[in-house]
Write a protein that holds these residues in place. Structure first.
Motif, PDB file in Angstrom:
ATOM      1  N   ASN A  20      67.302 131.782 -84.001  1.00 56.02           N
ATOM      2  CA  ASN A  20      66.939 130.515 -84.651  1.00 56.02           C
ATOM      3  C   ASN A  20      66.183 130.717 -85.967  1.00 56.02           C
ATOM      4  O   ASN A  20      65.598 129.773 -86.482  1.00 56.02           O
ATOM      5  CB  ASN A  20      66.078 129.679 -83.696  1.00 56.02           C
ATOM      6  CG  ASN A  20      66.844 129.277 -82.465  1.00 56.02           C
ATOM      7  OD1 ASN A  20      67.979 128.803 -82.545  1.00 56.02           O
ATOM      8  ND2 ASN A  20      66.253 129.484 -81.302  1.00 56.02           N
ATOM      9  N   TRP A  21      66.181 131.935 -86.482  1.00 56.96           N
ATOM     10  CA  TRP A  21      65.488 132.231 -87.755  1.00 56.96           C
ATOM     11  C   TRP A  21      66.017 131.311 -88.853  1.00 56.96           C
ATOM     12  O   TRP A  21      67.221 131.341 -89.162  1.00 56.96           O
ATOM     13  CB  TRP A  21      65.735 133.699 -88.106  1.00 56.96           C
ATOM     14  CG  TRP A  21      65.152 134.161 -89.406  1.00 56.96           C
ATOM     15  CD1 TRP A  21      65.868 134.507 -90.523  1.00 56.96           C
ATOM     16  CD2 TRP A  21      63.771 134.367 -89.732  1.00 56.96           C
ATOM     17  NE1 TRP A  21      64.990 134.910 -91.510  1.00 56.96           N
ATOM     18  CE2 TRP A  21      63.709 134.833 -91.056  1.00 56.96           C
ATOM     19  CE3 TRP A  21      62.580 134.198 -89.013  1.00 56.96           C
ATOM     20  CZ2 TRP A  21      62.512 135.135 -91.693  1.00 56.96           C
ATOM     21  CZ3 TRP A  21      61.380 134.496 -89.646  1.00 56.96           C
ATOM     22  CH2 TRP A  21      61.350 134.959 -90.961  1.00 56.96           C
ATOM     23  N   PRO A  22      65.153 130.502 -89.448  1.00 57.73           N
ATOM     24  CA  PRO A  22      65.628 129.562 -90.477  1.00 57.73           C
ATOM     25  C   PRO A  22      66.031 130.273 -91.762  1.00 57.73           C
ATOM     26  O   PRO A  22      65.325 131.162 -92.232  1.00 57.73           O
ATOM     27  CB  PRO A  22      64.401 128.667 -90.721  1.00 57.73           C
ATOM     28  CG  PRO A  22      63.479 128.913 -89.572  1.00 57.73           C
ATOM     29  CD  PRO A  22      63.735 130.326 -89.157  1.00 57.73           C
ATOM     30  N   THR A  23      67.150 129.881 -92.308  1.00 53.12           N
ATOM     31  CA  THR A  23      67.606 130.472 -93.574  1.00 53.12           C
ATOM     32  C   THR A  23      67.697 129.429 -94.679  1.00 53.12           C
ATOM     33  O   THR A  23      67.951 129.774 -95.825  1.00 53.12           O
ATOM     34  CB  THR A  23      68.982 131.140 -93.404  1.00 53.12           C
ATOM     35  OG1 THR A  23      69.887 130.202 -92.842  1.00 53.12           O
ATOM     36  CG2 THR A  23      68.892 132.359 -92.482  1.00 53.12           C
ATOM     37  N   SER A  24      67.519 128.167 -94.334  1.00 50.55           N
ATOM     38  CA  SER A  24      67.504 127.130 -95.368  1.00 50.55           C
ATOM     39  C   SER A  24      66.629 125.979 -94.891  1.00 50.55           C
ATOM     40  O   SER A  24      66.417 125.821 -93.678  1.00 50.55           O
ATOM     41  CB  SER A  24      68.923 126.631 -95.653  1.00 50.55           C
ATOM     42  OG  SER A  24      69.473 126.073 -94.485  1.00 50.55           O
ATOM     43  N   ASP A  25      66.108 125.211 -95.829  1.00 54.77           N
ATOM     44  CA  ASP A  25      65.261 124.051 -95.508  1.00 54.77           C
ATOM     45  C   ASP A  25      64.099 124.424 -94.587  1.00 54.77           C
ATOM     46  O   ASP A  25      63.909 123.835 -93.546  1.00 54.77           O
ATOM     47  CB  ASP A  25      66.094 122.939 -94.851  1.00 54.77           C
ATOM     48  CG  ASP A  25      67.114 122.376 -95.810  1.00 54.77           C
ATOM     49  OD1 ASP A  25      66.811 122.323 -97.017  1.00 54.77           O
ATOM     50  OD2 ASP A  25      68.206 122.011 -95.354  1.00 54.77           O
ATOM     51  N   TYR A  26      63.353 125.440 -94.992  1.00 51.85           N
ATOM     52  CA  TYR A  26      62.222 125.861 -94.154  1.00 51.85           C
ATOM     53  C   TYR A  26      60.924 125.905 -94.944  1.00 51.85           C
ATOM     54  O   TYR A  26      60.934 125.982 -96.172  1.00 51.85           O
ATOM     55  CB  TYR A  26      62.503 127.224 -93.523  1.00 51.85           C
ATOM     56  CG  TYR A  26      62.792 128.328 -94.513  1.00 51.85           C
ATOM     57  CD1 TYR A  26      61.752 129.013 -95.128  1.00 51.85           C
ATOM     58  CD2 TYR A  26      64.098 128.678 -94.820  1.00 51.85           C
ATOM     59  CE1 TYR A  26      62.013 130.024 -96.042  1.00 51.85           C
ATOM     60  CE2 TYR A  26      64.366 129.684 -95.729  1.00 51.85           C
ATOM     61  CZ  TYR A  26      63.317 130.355 -96.337  1.00 51.85           C
ATOM     62  OH  TYR A  26      63.584 131.350 -97.238  1.00 51.85           O
ATOM     63  N   ASP A  27      59.822 125.827 -94.197  1.00 50.47           N
ATOM     64  CA  ASP A  27      58.492 126.078 -94.753  1.00 50.47           C
ATOM     65  C   ASP A  27      58.147 127.518 -94.451  1.00 50.47           C
ATOM     66  O   ASP A  27      58.564 128.051 -93.436  1.00 50.47           O
ATOM     67  CB  ASP A  27      57.443 125.191 -94.074  1.00 50.47           C
ATOM     68  CG  ASP A  27      57.600 123.733 -94.457  1.00 50.47           C
ATOM     69  OD1 ASP A  27      58.163 123.476 -95.535  1.00 50.47           O
ATOM     70  OD2 ASP A  27      57.165 122.875 -93.681  1.00 50.47           O
ATOM     71  N   VAL A  28      57.384 128.120 -95.340  1.00 55.22           N
ATOM     72  CA  VAL A  28      57.021 129.517 -95.126  1.00 55.22           C
ATOM     73  C   VAL A  28      55.509 129.695 -95.184  1.00 55.22           C
ATOM     74  O   VAL A  28      54.815 129.008 -95.922  1.00 55.22           O
ATOM     75  CB  VAL A  28      57.766 130.442 -96.123  1.00 55.22           C
ATOM     76  CG1 VAL A  28      57.371 130.130 -97.555  1.00 55.22           C
ATOM     77  CG2 VAL A  28      57.539 131.908 -95.802  1.00 55.22           C
TER      78      VAL A  28
END
Ligand SMILES: [Zn+2]
Length: 52
Positions: A20-28
């Motif tokens: 489920n590692w986010p690759t787009s539309d994420y906060d870091v």
């Protein structure tokens, strides 16, 4: 360590091999998040030494 969370989710991920590692539309974040949930899959990978 890089923590990522989908914009519409409360769950933080920190293993790049999490399914489920986010690759787009994420906060870091670069520090351990103090709010929200920590991903169970990332937790178990870390416990097993498989977190990449
Ligand atoms: Zn995860």
């Amino acid at each position: 360590m890089e923590y990522r969370k989908k914009k519409w989710s409360d769950t933080w991920h920190w293993c790049k091999n999490c399914s489920n590692w986010p690759t787009s539309d994420y906060d870091v974040r670069y520090t351990k998040p103090t709010s929200g949930e920590l991903c169970n899959q990332c937790k178990s990978k870390e416990k097993d030494g498989e977190c990449k």
